[in-house]
Scaffold this active site. Structure first.
Site, PDB file in Angstrom:
ATOM      1  N   GLU A  59     -23.731   7.220  18.131  1.00  0.00           N
ATOM      2  CA  GLU A  59     -22.363   6.830  18.474  1.00  0.00           C
ATOM      3  C   GLU A  59     -22.345   5.926  19.706  1.00  0.00           C
ATOM      4  O   GLU A  59     -21.521   5.004  19.796  1.00  0.00           O
ATOM      5  CB  GLU A  59     -21.502   8.075  18.709  1.00  0.00           C
ATOM      6  CG  GLU A  59     -21.450   9.057  17.538  1.00  0.00           C
ATOM      7  CD  GLU A  59     -20.909   8.438  16.265  1.00  0.00           C
ATOM      8  OE1 GLU A  59     -20.254   7.376  16.344  1.00  0.00           O
ATOM      9  OE2 GLU A  59     -21.145   8.997  15.182  1.00  0.00           O
TER      10      GLU A  59
ATOM     11  N   PRO B 226       0.826  -1.213   0.000  1.00  0.00           N
ATOM     12  CA  PRO B 226       0.000   0.000   0.000  1.00  0.00           C
ATOM     13  C   PRO B 226       0.859   1.262   0.000  1.00  0.00           C
ATOM     14  O   PRO B 226       2.057   1.215   0.315  1.00  0.00           O
ATOM     15  CB  PRO B 226      -0.802  -0.125   1.307  1.00  0.00           C
ATOM     16  CG  PRO B 226      -0.673  -1.548   1.724  1.00  0.00           C
ATOM     17  CD  PRO B 226       0.640  -2.026   1.199  1.00  0.00           C
TER      18      PRO B 226
ATOM     19  N   LYS C 241       8.366   2.005   0.905  1.00  0.00           N
ATOM     20  CA  LYS C 241       9.078   1.333  -0.194  1.00  0.00           C
ATOM     21  C   LYS C 241      10.225   2.200  -0.716  1.00  0.00           C
ATOM     22  O   LYS C 241      11.353   1.727  -0.859  1.00  0.00           O
ATOM     23  CB  LYS C 241       8.097   1.013  -1.325  1.00  0.00           C
ATOM     24  CG  LYS C 241       6.999   0.031  -0.929  1.00  0.00           C
ATOM     25  CD  LYS C 241       6.076  -0.289  -2.074  1.00  0.00           C
ATOM     26  CE  LYS C 241       5.218   0.896  -2.449  1.00  0.00           C
ATOM     27  NZ  LYS C 241       4.290   1.310  -1.372  1.00  0.00           N
TER      28      LYS C 241
ATOM     29  N   THR D 205       4.002   2.955   2.963  1.00  0.00           N
ATOM     30  CA  THR D 205       4.549   1.925   3.853  1.00  0.00           C
ATOM     31  C   THR D 205       6.076   1.915   3.885  1.00  0.00           C
ATOM     32  O   THR D 205       6.653   1.127   4.627  1.00  0.00           O
ATOM     33  CB  THR D 205       4.043   0.538   3.437  1.00  0.00           C
ATOM     34  OG1 THR D 205       4.289   0.335   2.038  1.00  0.00           O
ATOM     35  CG2 THR D 205       2.550   0.419   3.690  1.00  0.00           C
TER      36      THR D 205
END
EC number: 3.4.24.-
Length: 725
Positions: free
Chosen positions: A475, A253, A258, A256
């Site tokens: 909520e 994703p 890379k 992350t």
């Protein structure tokens, strides 16, 4: 990243320095050049008269130059051994008079001799052309020296204004042109330019990043470390007969780490590291991408061992001839050239190709096979332990309050990438500056998490008390279901302050992070999403439900659809009906399924059953805990925002937590902060655990005692039987 080839040149500074140098040189030339004195136009006419009256060659004008740009007249006058140089700031009419003359005088000169002309000086002083007189004098006195013809050594020269301007600016202009040409040459060398568009676009970069600068991602780091070690010590691996991997692909994703991992590889490897974005290959010209690929590998082979890193590889590496748009010839030519260079006729000994992409699923199969990208490493989202490490790494150099616990922040940020966690810390730092606090406090961390997830709070939005109450019930419904339905998502934080397009916001996380989920846990998760709608139905009735459950229903439907079409958790059986194709423009087929309309209807029915069943679970849980629902609702209306520890306190004690200011009997105020509240809840939970453990131990002892009694009774019975025999 810093370019290793050439340092960055500040061309603007060089141009400014060049212009200043040119101006300085011009000033120095003017300063040390011979000085000329200004004189009047009458003074010049007086010298003309003296030269005209002279009968010898001793009095004459060596030079007369008229600048038509500013009408100045430069004069060098000779009177025997005396040499006088001066200039005259004449008017336009005076300068024009000297060069054009007077028509009447010219007619007189054509009819009269020199003496008549000299006589005319006395009567028409200032109205004749001395240049015309010179020509007449030379014509009537051919015996005179032409260079000193009684009057002039040269003709009067009228300088061209444009030429004068060029003479003034030629030196600064030359410097500017040289600098400009140098800049253009450097630009062409860097980017290929218009004359060499196919030049290699990859740059050799050098960075100070190391593997120690990366938190989490331990497995990807280990894989890359092995390759770096291979580049540094190839003999060690050659002795074992190991083949050097040709390529490594980093997928996962966004955010992350890379590209950060690639930077660290460059810092650790100490070999030439070529960096290029895949989008830099394909541009205007046909065949340009393939040529740039060839040039890049050609340079890398010269500097081997080396690493080539191609970022965002899916820009050119998508499957060929697929998707709605069909193929793209230029992109496919570039991809074909990459395939050939990675594993073709030419050997790439000592060259490691690294690629990074968010979409490994759309890459061409030929690119992913062994021999090209030998290793495909997924750089995934960090787990709770890795999130804690990342938060600590990004918190270095920042002033943090002692009350901040990174493990609790990590627990409240499930699914966050490394980039998002860095942004949380940065947002908290900005909030600290805005609120003028000396250190970053926990409330600023909480606000930063909310800002990253749902955007800034809209505190200025006007909401009626009735609508605010409905949001609080909604909520609170999520919180009750999360607490009472085992396996459901637990609410970590609830707020009724609007954020983004939502009237309220709640952060729900699973009880524990798992890679696999059971059907029961998935149903509980869907039930927790439906808790808000269930609370609305119970309090206000089915006819008065609101639009606030829109996002909840979307998430619940997504899970239910996957349960039916991908995970085989329905009456339709373990059959995969759909592929996960969210964007068909990335090289996928448009159709998501291979089933007919009847099967699609059955799938929809199964999804409806799952969501309806989960909704019933939520309704039942809330109906059995209406008092808890009311307490959480009241706490929200009072404080607007509550966290997991406060919710657990309410569940445990069935009352609202103490206020921040609690009045003592003697009238003094005692502060009860959230940390004390958390400790109370933790201590209570610890006591419950010890109590449960003691009960289990007692039960175990009782079981053992019963077993011994039974064994004893059984032994006695056997003894009696033996005696009876």
């Amino acid at each position: 990243m810093d370019k290793m080839k050439k340092p960055k040149i500040n061309w603007l500074l060089i141009v400014i320095v060049g212009i200043i140098a040119a101006l300085l040189i011009t000033v120095l030339v003017l300063l040390f050049s011979p000085k000329t004195q200004p004189k009047s136009f009458d003074y010049l006419l007086k010298h003309f008269e003296e030269a005209a009256k002279s009968t010898t060659d001793d009095i004459y004008f060596e030079t007369i130059k008229i600048n038509s740009l500013d009408n100045t007249i430069g004069v060098i006058f000779r009177n025997g051994a005396m040499r006088e140089e001066y200039f005259v700031a004449a008017s336009a009419a005076q300068a024009n008079f000297l060069t054009s003359g007077n028509v009447e005088v010219r007619e007189i000169l054509q009819l009269a001799n020199v003496q008549a002309y000299i006589q005319s000086i006395k009567t028409l002083n200032g109205t004749i052309s001395w240049f015309t007189f010179m020509n007449k004098f030379l014509a009537q006195h051919p015996g005179y020296d032409a260079s000193k013809a009684g009057l002039f050594g040269q003709h009067i020269v009228q300088e061209n204004g444009f030429i004068t301007f060029i003479k003034a600016i030629w030196f600064p202009a030359l410097i500017a042109i040289i600098i400009f040409l140098g800049y253009k040459a450097q630009s062409r060398a860097a980017s290929g330019g218009i004359f060499n568009p196919g030049k290699n676009q990859a740059v050799i970069v050098k960075t100070d990043k190391k593997f120690t600068d990366i938190a989490g991602n331990k497995e990807p780091i280990e894989e890359v470390q092995e390759l770096v070690d291979y580049l540094k010590n190839p003999k060690k691996y050659a002795a074992a007969g190991a083949r050097f991997p040709k390529g490594i692909l980093l997928g996962g994703p966004p955010g992350t780490g890379k590209t950060l991992l690639a930077k660290a590889t460059a810092g650790e490897a100490n070999v030439p590291f070529f960096f290029i974005s895949a989008s830099s290959f394909v541009e205007l010209y046909v065949g340009l991408g393939a040529k740039r690929v060839r040039e890049m590998f050609k340079e890398a082979r010269k500097l081997a061992p080396a690493i080539i890193f191609i970022d965002e590889l899916d820009a050119v590496g998508r499957s060929r001839g697929s998707g709605i748009g069909g193929g793209n010839d230029e992109r496919e030519q570039t991809l074909n050239q990459i395939l050939v260079e990675m594993d073709g006729i030419n050997e790439n000994a000592g060259i490691l190709i690294m690629g990074a992409t968010n979409r490994t699923d759309v890459l061409d199969p030929a690119l992913l096979r062994p021999g090209r990208f030998d290793r495909i490493i997924t750089v995934g989202l960090p787990d709770i332990k890795e999130r804690e490490e990342i938060l600590k790494l990004h918190s270095k150099g920042k002033r943090l309050s002692k009350e901040i616990k990174f493990d609790k922040i990590a627990k409240r940020t499930p699914g966050y990438s490394g980039a998002q966690l860095e942004n949380v810390i940065n947002e908290a730092s900005l909030l600290s500056v805005r609120e003028k606090t000396d250190v970053i406090i926990s409330t600023q961390i909480d606000e930063a998490i909310d800002r990253v997830m749902a955007g800034p709070a809209k505190k200025s939005r006007v909401i009626s008390q009735e609508e605010l109450k409905a949001v609080a019930y909604h909520e609170a419904g999520h919180a009750v279901v999360g607490l009472k339905v085992k396996g459901g998502n637990k609410v970590q934080k609830i707020t009724i302050i609007p954020r983004g397009n939502a009237g309220g916001y709640n952060l729900m996380t699973p009880e524990e992070e798992k890679y696999n989920a059971s059907k029961k846990e998935l149903l509980a998760t869907i039930a927790s999403y439906m808790g808000g709608r269930a609370a609305e139905m119970i309090i206000y009735g089915k006819e008065n439900i609101s639009t606030g459950a829109s996002d909840d229903i979307s998430r619940a439907t997504k899970i239910a659809r996957k349960m039916v079409t991908e995970w085989g958790m329905s009456a339709l059986g373990p059959i995969k009906y759909e592929e996960d194709t969210e964007n068909p423009f990335l090289g996928r087929d448009y159709s998501k399924g291979t089933f007919g309309s009847k099967m699609a209807h059955e799938i929809d029915l199964e999804i409806r059953k799952i969501i309806s069943a989960s909704e019933e679970i939520a309704i039942k849980a809330i109906e059995q805990n209406l008092e808890l629902l009311e307490l959480i609702k009241d706490s929200l209306l009072e404080n607007e925002t509550i966290v997991a520890e406060e919710i657990e306190y309410i569940e445990k004690n069935m009352k609202l937590p103490p206020n921040n200011e609690k009045i003592k009997p003697d009238g003094e105020s005692k502060k009860v902060n959230i940390e004390d509240l958390i400790n109370q809840v933790n201590e209570s939970q610890e006591k419950d655990k010890q109590k449960n453990a003691q009960i289990k131990e007692d039960l175990s002892k009782m079981d053992k005692k019963d077993n011994l009694t039974k064994a004893k009774d059984k032994g006695e019975e056997e003894t009696l039987a033996e005696k009876a025999e």
